[in-house]
Design an enzyme around this catalytic site. Sequence first.
Site, PDB file in Angstrom:
ATOM      1  N   HIS A  40      42.318  44.654  54.369  1.00 16.05           N
ATOM      2  CA  HIS A  40      41.954  43.255  54.110  1.00 16.05           C
ATOM      3  C   HIS A  40      40.779  43.086  53.161  1.00 16.05           C
ATOM      4  O   HIS A  40      40.411  41.960  52.823  1.00 16.05           O
ATOM      5  CB  HIS A  40      41.630  42.532  55.426  1.00 16.05           C
ATOM      6  CG  HIS A  40      40.288  42.915  55.981  1.00 16.05           C
ATOM      7  ND1 HIS A  40      40.074  44.096  56.636  1.00 16.05           N
ATOM      8  CD2 HIS A  40      39.100  42.289  55.950  1.00 16.05           C
ATOM      9  CE1 HIS A  40      38.807  44.176  56.987  1.00 16.05           C
ATOM     10  NE2 HIS A  40      38.188  43.089  56.594  1.00 16.05           N
TER      11      HIS A  40
HETATM   12  C1  UD1 Z   1      35.863  38.262  56.869  1.00 16.26           C
HETATM   13  C2  UD1 Z   1      34.549  38.991  56.563  1.00 16.26           C
HETATM   14  C3  UD1 Z   1      34.788  40.490  56.537  1.00 16.26           C
HETATM   15  C4  UD1 Z   1      35.477  40.956  57.801  1.00 16.26           C
HETATM   16  C5  UD1 Z   1      36.745  40.154  58.003  1.00 16.26           C
HETATM   17  C6  UD1 Z   1      37.442  40.553  59.274  1.00 16.26           C
HETATM   18  C7  UD1 Z   1      32.954  37.798  55.107  1.00 16.26           C
HETATM   19  C8  UD1 Z   1      32.399  37.719  53.736  1.00 16.26           C
HETATM   20  N1  UD1 Z   1      34.009  38.613  55.264  1.00 16.26           N
HETATM   21  O1  UD1 Z   1      36.733  38.523  55.782  1.00 16.26           O
HETATM   22  O2  UD1 Z   1      33.559  41.160  56.421  1.00 16.26           O
HETATM   23  O3  UD1 Z   1      35.776  42.333  57.693  1.00 16.26           O
HETATM   24  O4  UD1 Z   1      36.403  38.762  58.074  1.00 16.26           O
HETATM   25  O5  UD1 Z   1      38.658  39.888  59.410  1.00 16.26           O
HETATM   26  O6  UD1 Z   1      32.462  37.152  55.999  1.00 16.26           O
HETATM   27  N2  UD1 Z   1      42.270  33.019  56.945  1.00 16.26           N
HETATM   28  C9  UD1 Z   1      43.265  32.493  57.731  1.00 16.26           C
HETATM   29  N3  UD1 Z   1      42.994  32.305  59.061  1.00 16.26           N
HETATM   30  C10 UD1 Z   1      41.808  32.613  59.626  1.00 16.26           C
HETATM   31  C11 UD1 Z   1      40.802  33.146  58.813  1.00 16.26           C
HETATM   32  C12 UD1 Z   1      41.043  33.356  57.485  1.00 16.26           C
HETATM   33  O7  UD1 Z   1      44.357  32.213  57.268  1.00 16.26           O
HETATM   34  O8  UD1 Z   1      41.641  32.417  60.838  1.00 16.26           O
HETATM   35  C13 UD1 Z   1      42.559  33.279  55.511  1.00 16.26           C
HETATM   36  C14 UD1 Z   1      42.140  32.152  54.620  1.00 16.26           C
HETATM   37  O9  UD1 Z   1      43.053  32.072  53.570  1.00 16.26           O
HETATM   38  C15 UD1 Z   1      40.816  32.623  54.065  1.00 16.26           C
HETATM   39  C16 UD1 Z   1      41.032  34.127  53.988  1.00 16.26           C
HETATM   40  O10 UD1 Z   1      41.855  34.439  55.109  1.00 16.26           O
HETATM   41  O11 UD1 Z   1      40.495  32.049  52.863  1.00 16.26           O
HETATM   42  C17 UD1 Z   1      39.768  34.922  54.065  1.00 16.26           C
HETATM   43  O12 UD1 Z   1      38.995  34.558  55.198  1.00 16.26           O
HETATM   44  P1  UD1 Z   1      37.385  34.774  55.202  1.00 16.26           P
HETATM   45  O13 UD1 Z   1      36.844  34.480  56.532  1.00 16.26           O
HETATM   46  O14 UD1 Z   1      36.800  34.087  54.022  1.00 16.26           O
HETATM   47  O15 UD1 Z   1      37.234  36.299  54.879  1.00 16.26           O
HETATM   48  P2  UD1 Z   1      37.976  37.582  55.502  1.00 16.26           P
HETATM   49  O16 UD1 Z   1      38.766  38.222  54.425  1.00 16.26           O
HETATM   50  O17 UD1 Z   1      38.667  37.249  56.781  1.00 16.26           O
END
Ligand code: UD1
Length: 364
Positions: free
Chosen positions: A207
């Site tokens: 991821h």
């Molecule tokens: C975040 C953390 C990362 C961690 C990871 C674990 C930061 C910068 N990154 O990354 O360190 O390893 O979580 O999972 O804080 N999304 C969904 N549903 C959700 C959450 C996210 O669909 O419940 C999708 C959305 O499109 C979002 C993307 O995932 O834009 C990324 O989510 P985000 O929380 O920004 O970063 P992660 O890649 O999850």
Amino acid sequence: MAYNVTAIVGARPNYMKVAPIWRALDGRDDVTRTLVHTGQHYDENMSKIFFDDLQLPRPDVYLGVGSGPHGAQTGRVMTELEVVFGKNRPDILIVVGDVNSTMAGALAAVKMGIPVAHVEAGLRSFDREMPEEINRMVTDVVSDLLFTTSKEAEPNLLREGVDIEKIHFVGNVMIDSLDFYRPMAEQSQILGQVGVEKSRYGLVTLHRPTNVDDPSVLKGVLGALEKIGETCPLVFPVHPRTRNMMKENKIEVTESRIKILNPIGYLDFVKLMMNARIVLTDSGGIQEETTVLGIPCLTIRENTERPVTVEIGTNRLVGMNPDRIVDEGVKILGGDVPPGKIPERWDGKAAPRIVQVLDEYGNE
Ligand code: UD1
């Protein structure tokens, strides 16, 4: 002396780090606890399922900040937390790990004069392109108590000007959770549900933006995994970020080699990890968990902030080059498995050590 502690969770890897600390505070009439969920992760299988699996109490406050660019997400968490802290005035704020919610919580608190305790302090990949590296550095520099998981964290912090008195080598709370929930994970039926047998499959997670945000890199890595999947079928619970990228770029994998699943809960994941022949990942926590479980792990990254898992654990850093990933995978499947030892103080007792320091801090 009685004290009032608030802890922040926001994203998937936070829940299992706060759970043992919360449990270590159970039954303490002198400690008032407030659990705040920022809502950085919000899908049921990225959030609620972990509260159920870990038997964590429902958050006292839910901010619902959701996804967004870094500045927007961090800013929303800070704005909302200022209101929460204004009302409950914690004596200490606990933040864990290195996600955006961690840094936002630490910044909001320190600007209001609230002391911050950072659990998992001092980890460094020395790669500033990782958003987590920035989160780790900023959080550490404003924290008052820095709880470290391994010895190499201390020189990292001292180099950045942190006062040695603030650093406490307590061990790894992720391992507290692993030890505590392992008997429950044993009961999981996930192997049968997925259709795999003990030691006859590999487990994949992917991821990190560096691996999944560029379609050509993602295709290369998945191509390497498909090759490994020819000899050892892989199980791949797909993070929403990765799922979105695969969908947008129409990247598909062969089902018989890579079984795609939706994200799964903690107990099912631990069960899959414990019984895997090999784990391939770009996660931080999984490098630690496989080290303790003695399962060979290939980390698909150019660097790691958890070098102890490579130096003495079962982890190998293999980078993102597809040929290298396949070569290293073939070696492991051929029996060339790194012998592993468990790092110091990864003994399931990190949370009680943290609470002891909090108690002393509260009495100063
Ligand atoms: C975040 C953390 C990362 C961690 C990871 C674990 C930061 C910068 N990154 O990354 O360190 O390893 O979580 O999972 O804080 N999304 C969904 N549903 C959700 C959450 C996210 O669909 O419940 C999708 C959305 O499109 C979002 C993307 O995932 O834009 C990324 O989510 P985000 O929380 O920004 O970063 P992660 O890649 O999850």
